[in-house]
Each structure stands twice: as structure tokens, then as C-alpha cells.
Scaffold this motif. Structure first.
Motif, short mmCIF file in Angstrom:
data_model
loop_
_atom_site.label_atom_id
_atom_site.label_comp_id
_atom_site.label_asym_id
_atom_site.label_seq_id
_atom_site.Cartn_x
_atom_site.Cartn_y
_atom_site.Cartn_z
N THR A 141 46.99 45.50 34.53
CA THR A 141 46.18 44.48 35.21
C THR A 141 47.04 43.57 36.09
OG1 THR A 141 44.82 44.51 33.23
CG2 THR A 141 44.36 42.78 34.83
N TYR A 172 46.61 43.17 40.24
CA TYR A 172 46.42 41.88 40.92
C TYR A 172 47.61 41.54 41.81
CZ TYR A 172 42.05 40.76 38.59
OH TYR A 172 40.73 40.78 38.20
N ARG A 205 47.33 40.91 45.90
CA ARG A 205 47.59 39.67 46.64
C ARG A 205 48.87 39.75 47.47
NH1 ARG A 205 48.45 37.66 41.38
NH2 ARG A 205 50.64 37.34 40.97
N GLU A 213 38.17 46.44 38.03
CA GLU A 213 39.18 45.42 38.33
C GLU A 213 39.82 45.62 39.71
OE1 GLU A 213 40.07 42.57 36.77
OE2 GLU A 213 38.45 42.95 35.36
N ARG A 247 37.59 43.66 42.04
CA ARG A 247 37.70 42.22 41.75
C ARG A 247 39.03 41.67 42.27
NH1 ARG A 247 39.43 38.62 37.45
NH2 ARG A 247 38.05 36.80 37.41
N ILE A 282 39.30 38.96 45.29
CA ILE A 282 39.82 37.62 44.98
C ILE A 282 40.92 37.24 45.96
CG2 ILE A 282 41.38 36.47 43.35
CD1 ILE A 282 39.62 37.26 41.10
N LYS A 296 55.58 37.85 42.58
CA LYS A 296 55.34 37.98 41.14
C LYS A 296 55.46 36.64 40.43
CE LYS A 296 56.67 41.40 37.61
NZ LYS A 296 55.88 40.76 36.61
#
Lengths: 355, 355
Positions: free
Chosen positions: B83, B87, B91, B106, B109, B113, B236
């Protein structure tokens, strides 16, 4: 490559750099010395269910933290250390942010990574909040992150006035109280009791420092603004707290007597340490309200760190990457009696030989 | 409030919803059944140093994973579960992304986001990659995330052609191989060996599923593009993997024989399970190459889940929030012999009474 972030506590890199094999003493990391939990007991008596995903809403953990903080559980958002909360706020609330330098470097990194602009204030020479300057510049920002007591300066501030001004002008105030619980007057300074009537306030806390639990990664936000809470949950990455940290966090939250005892023990050790520290020649000691303090010497701060590490096998925190600090400031942790003694002895020797 | 994400494995919420107190059987979560590590041993023999921050570069963990994956350690970026990696990529690499539905929710999502646009493809009726359609639309996206074997459809795809087309057209391909190691032919299908000569490829993996370790949160990215690696490390969040997970991850990485044994045991249990599952009337069973499979019944998928849970105390995964699946599909995990038997018995009864 890898993380290019300069922090304290990176003992591995320093040991490799200077080819040091033996155990070193870490005074660069401002983690407390007293632990409130027994990992072996927790693991023995708790069913960790490591093959199952963590509860995505962390219900039991939220309730435990709420009980510990004497607050409603829907006002708690747990995170993978205070760090997750800082990054979550930074990417969820995109606006014109303000910071007061010098302060914890992750605020700036988190805010910038998410594309926020930062309006920069600076602490006064004796490290007080520049309240007049902030009031003058209210039009230039929408939200501010403050660390109280501040890292690396170590002093506590009374935030009453800033809270009032921010509330009247609808500015968001995020206060990181990570280091507050080392003080026995923590309740007097915490803004927690204001959350009930203040929608423009977020408090960040963690078990990292006061419970000596940096390695479990557990922090949380406290807030009472429905829209903001919804926004943070909507942007939150799922399952960031693993089942073991969750159980440890629940366990820590039950140790109600711990803080009071730790504060008393720590105060004794600290007063003694500061008294002796001030007797060391050629070292200027700054006032501290928490478990670390700044010292100033004639040496450049990176030079001090490296030389002291090589000679004494003790790591301190160079303050070279804190904006707005003179380049011969060092941040040192305040540990327990035994470690403090070793540090004082080493610094005394170092002062005689190198300063 | 809280997380509004619909996933499997949320047994707490379901138990509360239907006021069920007893232990339930979780067939909604596609975590494996065989564990490769002994937490008590790890905690007994390892110095966890819970009062210290995790190594910010995870050097020892990276080296252990690199050894496990037979790859260079600078090609490994560890994360708090797959996960965090999903993400982080979303990003860090902001561009026009593409997904093939139905797939793990996910991805969408995380990408949304972070403000990315998503070009949507759909699997064919028998769940194959719509390669011609993808080639036709190459101008409409810059990067794609694919799950292989795919969640929730369970089938493995040969990605040779898509890799070739993407390399030629300089599109980034992110392949989530989280479920691949349940197959004994994992090496044949993994794109790992291509990383050496392919800068447009990122592989995502985790210990979550194959090592039955969802509760420790440990995943990683494998990639060989210097610029992308730098970009991911720069974005990170620090210290997301705690000291306990780090030690468990290092320990897991040493269990080289585990996968082969697990694959053999699992294959036996699975073949037996699928054979018996197909005998149950009024249940259509879809082909699966991994540890879960889709079934189709006459009931709406949410209705099936809730009724089956109330009657049989077994939780399955409703597929109602997967785009591009008919609304009477259910995803079920394939567990060990004992649990599979209980499930089969319950489904047989349910089929007679409710379908």
C-alpha cells in the motif's frame, strides 16, 4: 540516493562513515529513557493475529488513546508516528502555510512535497514567538505548524495569544506537542482543553518520545472539526499501523501512572545534568523545558559532531540544517543519570582538548 | 466518518453490524494460510531497540529482500505494505495514468488522491488484457498499473507483449505481483528478470499474502531506473517501517525453502477445493491462478455476503465496488484444507436453502 534527510539518530551511517565498530552513545536522538511497556508480556498475552489486516479504523486503539488523553474517541486520528500525521495534514490541507524557524525539518519537507507554499517567520534571539510580526502578516498565510516545546530550541511557549488571534482570523493552528509530556506542567501548556470550542486547532502527539518508543512508530492527531476530520480520513493511507504497534499503543495508553513518575525522575536527572553542564568551560548552555537542549561552542556544528563522535563515541545532533540558527549550535538529548554522567565527562575532556 | 473504503477483511465492522459475538471464518481476505516466521523466536533472539528510530534507509532490510529476490539491493524500496508503495508511486509520478478494470480498488484511490487522471480500460469477458484497445489508446496515457495475477479476477496473464509495446513507446508499466508467488510457475511469469534492461518497469511485491503477514505491513518496489528511484526516495515519508516489522522482514527473507513448500501444499489444497466447489449447484466458478477465486450466483453480491455471514458466520468479499464486474460476483479466498472444508459445507447448505 535513499533518504537525503538530515536527522539525528542515524547512528548506522555515522558508524560506517568513521569505521567505528563498538557500541556508541546516542545523544542526537531526543527519545526519552524510560519505557512504559514490556514488549515480551504484550506478545505473550495478546493475540496479535499477524496474518490479519489491521482494523482499518483502528477502533480499539482510538478508544484507548482517547481514554489516555481524556478526550472523545472520534477526535483521535492515529498514525504511523507523528510523521504520518504531519504528512497527512500537509497533503490534505493545501493552502498557504507558515512556519517559525528554526523548527523540526519534517514540517517544511512534508509541506513542500505536497506543493504548499511556506511563509517563513523566525523566532526571536531568545527563541520567543514573533507574535507582532505574525499579526502583521496574517494576510500572508492560512495555516501554521508550531512545535511546543520547540525542536531544536527546547523552550515552551504560552500560546494563548496566538490561539486567540488565529481563532478570530480563522487561521488554522497545528501544534505539535510531542515533547510536552516531559514537563510536569504539561496540562497547563497543552491546548487539548481548547479543542472543544476551537475548530481551527489540530494537536499532534506521539508515544515516540515520552514513552521511549521511537521504534514502534505511533502518533496521533487530536481535533474537533468535522470537515477537517473527514478530509484527513479521506486522504489517509489504509493500514499504516501494524497489529503489533496497535497492541503496544493500547497497552501504553493504559499506563496512566507512568507519565507522572517519569516526569519526576526526569526532572531530577535533568536539573542535575544542566547544573553540571553549565560548569563546563567554553560551552554556552541554553534554557530547556524538555528533554534536549542547545549548546553553543566555538566549533562549527558539523565539525563538533564529527570530532566528538570520533573521539568520544557519542553522537550529538549538529544543527547545521536548522534554518535561523548560528552554525555553532549543537542539540543534545538529556538522558538518564548514568548516560548523562558519561556525556558530561566526555564533554569536559573535549572542552579541555578541543575547544 | 473514518475510512470509507470498502475492502474485505473488515470482520470487526461486519460483526458489529450483525451483532455476532462468536469467532467467524474470514474468506474475504486473500491472505495465505502458511506462515514462514515465528514471532516469538524473533522477539526472543533479536535486539529490537524499540526506543530507537528505524534505520531511515532500511539498509539491512533492503539487503535481505535483495537476497530473497536475487536482485541488487539498490533496486529495492521497502514500504509499509504494498500500500505505501502504491501511494508513493501515485504521488511521486504525476501523469496520465491508466488502469484495467476490475482491479484492486486502492490503485484508483491512490492515483485520484494525488490528483492524477485515469484512463479506464476493461478486461475482456473472460478477463484477458484488452491489448488491442490499449495499443489503440497509447496516446491517451503515460503510465499503467496492472495486478498480475489480477485482484479480484484471479487469473495470470502473459505480459510479454504489453512490456514490449510499453518499452517501445516509453510508457511506464507498474506490475503488482503480490499474488504471484502462490504459483509454482512464479518465475516464468515474473517480470523481475526484465528490470535489468527495462527502465520503464516497476514491480510491486509484499510479504502480506504469500507469507500470511498482513498484520506486519511489509511490501516493496523493485526498479532499476535511477531517476525514478531518486524521485521515489525524495517523496518517501521517513521511518514508515517499524523496528519489529523490519526484523520480521529480514527473517522472512531468509526462509528460502518456504515458498516452494507452500506452493506445493497450496496447490493440493486448491485443486481439491476447486473440484468440490464446482460440484455445488447454482454456483458458477471462475478459473483462478492464485489463492482466491470468483464465484457467481443468482443473488446480488452484497445480499449474498450479508446473508451468508449471518447464517454461516463466514465472511466473503462482495465485489460490488469493483468496476466492470456483474453485480452478483463474490470473491472467496482459498485457505487450508480444514477451513476450505468448512466453507464448502456451508456453501452447499446455503445453495440448497437460499440460491
Amino acid at each position: 540516493m535513499y533518504n537525503q534527510i538530515e536527522h539525528g539518530a542515524n547512528t548506522r551511517v555515522m558508524k560506517e562513515k568513521f569505521n567505528i565498530k563498538e557500541e556508541i552513545l546516542d545523544f542526537s536522538s531526543n527519545v526519552g529513557s524510560e519505557k512504559s511497556f514490556d514488549i515480551e508480556k504484550i506478545l505473550k498475552y495478546e493475540n496479535l493475529k499477524l496474518d490479519e489486516y489491521p482494523d482499518i479504523d483502528y477502533k480499539e486503539l482510538r478508544e484507548a488513546i482517547a481514554d489516555y488523553e481524556e478526550i472523545a474517541s472520534d477526535m483521535v486520528i492515529p498514525g504511523n508516528g507523528a510523521t504520518e500525521i504531519i504528512y497527512l495534514i500537509s497533503r490534505s490541507i493545501k493552502c498557504r502555510w507558515a512556519l517559525i524557524n528554526p523548527t523540526f525539518s519534517e514540517y517544511e519537507r512534508a509541506l513542500k512535497i505536497s506543493g504548499n507554499t511556506i511563509f517563513e517567520f523566525f523566532y526571536s534571539e531568545d527563541f520567543f514567538i514573533p507574535i507582532e510580526n505574525i499579526i502583521k502578516n496574517l494576510e500572508n498565510f492560512d495555516a501554521m505548524m508550531i512545535c511546543n516545546p520547540n525542536n531544536p530550541t527546547g523552550n515552551i511557549q504560552n500560546l494563548e495569544k496566538i490561539v486567540k488571534v488565529f481563532k478570530e482570523n480563522k487561521k488554522l493552528l497545528v501544534v505539535d506537542e510531542t515533547f510536552l509530556d516531559f514537563l510536569s506542567e504539561n496540562k497547563k501548556y497543552s491546548l487539548k482543553s481548547l479543542l472543544k470550542d476551537n475548530e481551527n486547532l489540530i494537536i499532534i502527539k506521539a508515544f515516540t518520545k515520552t514513552h521511549a518508543a521511537a521504534g514502534i512508530r505511533l502518533g496521533y492527531a487530536l481535533l474537533n472539526n468535522f470537515k477537517l476530520k473527514k478530509c484527513l480520513w479521506q486522504n489517509k493511507e489504509p493500514w499504516t499501523i501494524n497489529n503489533i504497534s496497535m497492541k503496544i499503543g493500547i497497552n501504553i495508553s493504559k499506563q496512566k501512572i507512568f507519565l507522572k513518575n517519569m516526569q519526576e525522575n526526569f526532572k531530577k536527572d535533568k536539573d542535575d545534568f544542566i547544573k553540571k553542564l553549565k560548569l563546563i568551560p567554553k560551552v554556552e548552555v541554553f534554557k530547556s523545558d524538555t528533554n534536549f537542549c542547545l549548546i553553543k561552542t566555538s566549533l562549527n556544528s558539523l565539525e563538533f559532531r564529527d570530532k566528538f563522535f570520533q573521539k568520544e563515541k557519542i553522537l550529538v545532533r549538529s544543527c547545521s540544517n536548522f534554518k535561523g540558527l548560528s552554525n555553532n549550535m549543537i542539540r543534545i538529548a538529556i538522558k538518564n543519570k548514568e548516560k548523562n554522567s558519561k556525556f558530561l565527562e566526555a564533554l569536559k575532556k573535549f572542552s579541555e582538548e578541543e575547544l
